[in-house]
Design a protein around this motif. Structure first.
Motif, PDB file in Angstrom:
ATOM      1  N   LEU A  45       0.852  -1.185   0.000  1.00  0.00           N
ATOM      2  CA  LEU A  45       0.000   0.000   0.000  1.00  0.00           C
ATOM      3  C   LEU A  45       0.893   1.242   0.000  1.00  0.00           C
ATOM      4  N   ALA A  46       0.513   2.221  -0.824  1.00  0.00           N
ATOM      5  CA  ALA A  46       1.393   3.372  -1.071  1.00  0.00           C
ATOM      6  C   ALA A  46       1.660   4.217   0.168  1.00  0.00           C
ATOM      7  N   ALA A  47       0.682   4.339   1.057  1.00  0.00           N
ATOM      8  CA  ALA A  47       0.807   5.329   2.133  1.00  0.00           C
ATOM      9  C   ALA A  47       1.175   4.720   3.480  1.00  0.00           C
ATOM     10  N   TYR A  48       1.707   3.497   3.470  1.00  0.00           N
ATOM     11  CA  TYR A  48       2.150   2.856   4.727  1.00  0.00           C
ATOM     12  C   TYR A  48       3.605   2.432   4.624  1.00  0.00           C
ATOM     13  N   PRO A  49       4.326   2.472   5.756  1.00  0.00           N
ATOM     14  CA  PRO A  49       5.694   1.926   5.712  1.00  0.00           C
ATOM     15  C   PRO A  49       5.632   0.423   5.431  1.00  0.00           C
ATOM     16  N   PHE A  50       6.705  -0.122   4.857  1.00  0.00           N
ATOM     17  CA  PHE A  50       6.745  -1.563   4.620  1.00  0.00           C
ATOM     18  C   PHE A  50       6.641  -2.289   5.967  1.00  0.00           C
ATOM     19  N   ARG A  83       8.982  -2.065   8.948  1.00  0.00           N
ATOM     20  CA  ARG A  83       9.105  -0.725   9.528  1.00  0.00           C
ATOM     21  C   ARG A  83       7.786  -0.270  10.174  1.00  0.00           C
ATOM     22  N   ASN A 113       4.553  -0.259  12.708  1.00  0.00           N
ATOM     23  CA  ASN A 113       4.264  -0.698  14.085  1.00  0.00           C
ATOM     24  C   ASN A 113       2.960  -1.514  14.079  1.00  0.00           C
ATOM     25  N   PHE A 123       0.077  -0.949  15.327  1.00  0.00           N
ATOM     26  CA  PHE A 123      -1.126  -0.176  15.014  1.00  0.00           C
ATOM     27  C   PHE A 123      -1.303  -0.072  13.493  1.00  0.00           C
ATOM     28  N   GLN A 124      -0.172   0.253  12.824  1.00  0.00           N
ATOM     29  CA  GLN A 124      -0.225   0.385  11.360  1.00  0.00           C
ATOM     30  C   GLN A 124      -0.508  -0.967  10.694  1.00  0.00           C
ATOM     31  N   GLU A 163      -4.100  -1.628  10.934  1.00  0.00           N
ATOM     32  CA  GLU A 163      -4.872  -0.849   9.953  1.00  0.00           C
ATOM     33  C   GLU A 163      -4.807  -1.509   8.573  1.00  0.00           C
ATOM     34  N   GLU A 217       6.573 -10.027   4.372  1.00  0.00           N
ATOM     35  CA  GLU A 217       7.608  -9.024   4.092  1.00  0.00           C
ATOM     36  C   GLU A 217       7.008  -7.817   3.365  1.00  0.00           C
ATOM     37  N   THR A 274       8.529  -2.776  -3.701  1.00  0.00           N
ATOM     38  CA  THR A 274       8.530  -3.848  -2.696  1.00  0.00           C
ATOM     39  C   THR A 274       9.576  -3.584  -1.620  1.00  0.00           C
ATOM     40  N   ALA A 275       9.406  -4.244  -0.471  1.00  0.00           N
ATOM     41  CA  ALA A 275      10.330  -4.026   0.651  1.00  0.00           C
ATOM     42  C   ALA A 275      11.755  -4.432   0.273  1.00  0.00           C
ATOM     43  N   CYS A 276      11.896  -5.483  -0.496  1.00  0.00           N
ATOM     44  CA  CYS A 276      13.227  -5.921  -0.913  1.00  0.00           C
ATOM     45  C   CYS A 276      13.401  -5.630  -2.409  1.00  0.00           C
TER      46      CYS A 276
END
Lengths: 161, 350
Positions: free
Chosen positions: B35-40, B43, B45, B47-48, B51, B117, B161-163
């Protein structure tokens, strides 16, 4: 040792040649060697420094959205958020080329409009701020940030900026 | 869907009904999406992650037909291990923590990991060699989801992607092959080296970091950036028939071999199952692998490939404990495993 040609300046360039099977040595200063076409191209120190400084720049670079540092990424092999591809572009280019040979996408793309980059980055930054506010027990700030995030997340999508 | 009932049979992709099933067990295609607006995930937490899980679950209900979602955060470790053994979640997901889960349909042909991941890992499994079929299904699923979830995408780098090993298409297409004869003739190393030269990766039964136990090998694309999905599918699909041909030739050579006859090996395997009162998972998989080969070359007329492929899953520790109705220690598991093999393969104890 003085230069074999000018006999004044100190010899800093030492050349050994084999002529008719015999070893001939000559010792030249920098000027005489340059005049006689024996001077090697000097090391381009400014360029070298630029490269080293460039790496240094990357090493100290953090993503403003998620806070990950380039060196942290190099250590763990995982990026922190989608915006890192832009922030660490310089450092990622070589890695992507080594991994995939090419560095530009050729496959499918979403058919619907992509969420505005600026909006995504703003949301990423706000989420990080909210996380920091919760960690430091600034709950009122966290609540305000949460409301701001909720309002922004409702904004309609637009084409990539 | 009940996980206890799940362990009694295998997913539809493990029924040996697809093309080239005597050698190709299954085909898998997975797509990594974020998702574009969330940290991978690494990274984000809790809560995120919560969501993201909520957002994805909500949208999954709009998929036709909607898959069942299993949150992993409070799931018992044994159940998580069952999902891993069934190839529905990764090892990291089974042992991880925080909000995460997996959705899958009744036949387990389609599954979707949330907060692995990457935020989303879509997976389609097919029986036998069917790369095109798997791609077609996953492309459709991806199209349905992209209309509902704002994916992280860049015109230049593709799906982010994260990697960086997955960026671009985010696609990993893989084919699981049973290659006992190439391993017997020691030609597997040559195959391995040849595949590496053309940027294909060879992994074991459970993907990244796993050993090639039971003579199973997963061959997949390494490159995800700079090539389109159909090109990746075509390149991988072009290589597999050659490996199938080599394996078939090696099987025929082994059958004709008088020094180390295959028939002797098959008989020794049957004897092992009949006589051993305890069996480790590795030993059981080795026995099943030889019986799978025997079935494929017509030397075990009473057995079926689907029955053996199901047993490869059921002899593993979490499945075994579920089937036996409760936790077992290592020794009890080894005894139960030996009994299960004799019972399912109809081999009398000697």
């Amino acid at each position: 040792m003085k230069c074999d040609l000018c006999d004044i300046a100190p010899a800093t360039i030492h050349i050994t040649r084999i002529v008719d099977g015999k070893k001939c040595k000559s010792h030249l200063c920098q000027n005489c060697a340059a005049e006689n076409g024996q001077h090697k191209t000097p090391i381009n120190l400014p360029a070298l420094l630029q490269v080293l400084l460039g790496q240094n720049d990357m090493a100290q670079m953090d993503c403003p959205c998620c806070g990950i540092g380039f060196m942290e990424f190099r250590t763990n092999g995982r990026l922190g958020c989608p915006h890192d591809y832009e922030v660490f572009r310089k450092g990622l280019g070589g890695l992507l080329r080594r991994l995939h040979s090419k560095i530009s996408h050729k496959g499918k793309r979403p058919s619907r409009p992509i969420q505005n980059n600026v909006l995504s980055q703003k949301l990423l930054t706000l989420r990080r701020s909210m996380s920091q506010a919760v960690s430091s027990e600034r709950y009122e700030d966290a609540a305000l940030l949460k409301r701001e995030i909720q309002q922004l997340a409702q904004e309609p999508v637009s084409h990539e900026s | 869907m009940n996980l206890d009932a799940l362990v009694k049979s295998s997913g539809e992709w493990l029924k040996a009904t697809g093309p080239e099933s005597t050698i190709v067990v299954s085909t898998r295609v997975r797509l990594a999406r974020n998702l574009a607006a969330y940290p991978f995930t690494s990274r984000a937490n809790n809560f995120q992650k919560g969501e993201i899980e909520g957002l994805v679950c909500d949208k999954l209900q709009q998929i036709v037909p909607p898959p069942d979602y299993f949150p992993l955060a409070n799931m018992p470790a044994l159940d998580r291990q069952v999902l891993f053994e069934r190839h529905l979640i990764s090892r990291d997901m089974a042992s991880g923590d925080g909000p995460r889960g997996v959705a899958f349909n009744t036949g387990e042909a389609i599954s979707l990991m949330v907060n692995e991941e990457d935020h989303l890992r879509l997976q389609v499994m097919r029986s036998g060699l069917d790369l095109q079929g798997a791609w077609s299904v996953i492309d459709d699923l991806d199209n349905q989801l992209e209309g509902k979830l704002p994916y992280a995408f860049s015109e230049e780098f593709g799906y982010l992607t994260a990697c960086p090993t997955n960026v671009g298409t985010g696609m990993r297409a893989s084919v699981m092959l049973h290659l006992p004869a190439l391993e017997h003739t020691r030609h597997i190393e040559q195959v391995y080296r040849a595949l590496q030269k053309i940027s294909l990766e060879v992994r074991g039964l459970y993907g990244e970091g796993s050993r090639a136990s039971g003579h199973f090998y997963q061959i997949s694309n390494q490159v995800t950036l700079g090539k389109s999905e159909p090109t990746i599918i075509k390149e991988l699909g072009g290589v597999i028939p050659e490996i199938i041909r080599y394996e078939n030739e090696a099987r025929q050579a082994w059958l004709a071999d008088t020094q180390q006859p295959l028939k002797d090996r098959i008989q020794r395997t049957r004897d092992t199952i009949a006589t051993e009162s305890q069996m480790t998972c590795e030993e059981a998989i080795e026995c099943l692998s030889i019986l799978r080969l025997a079935t494929a070359v017509g030397e075990a007329p009473t057995l079926e490939l689907a029955q053996l492929d199901e047993l490869f899953i059921q002899v593993q520790q979490a499945h075994l404990q579920k089937l036996m109705g409760g936790p077992l220690d290592s020794e009890e598991r080894n005894t139960a495993r030996a009994q299960l093999l004799r019972q399912k393969l109809n081999i009398a104890a000697a």
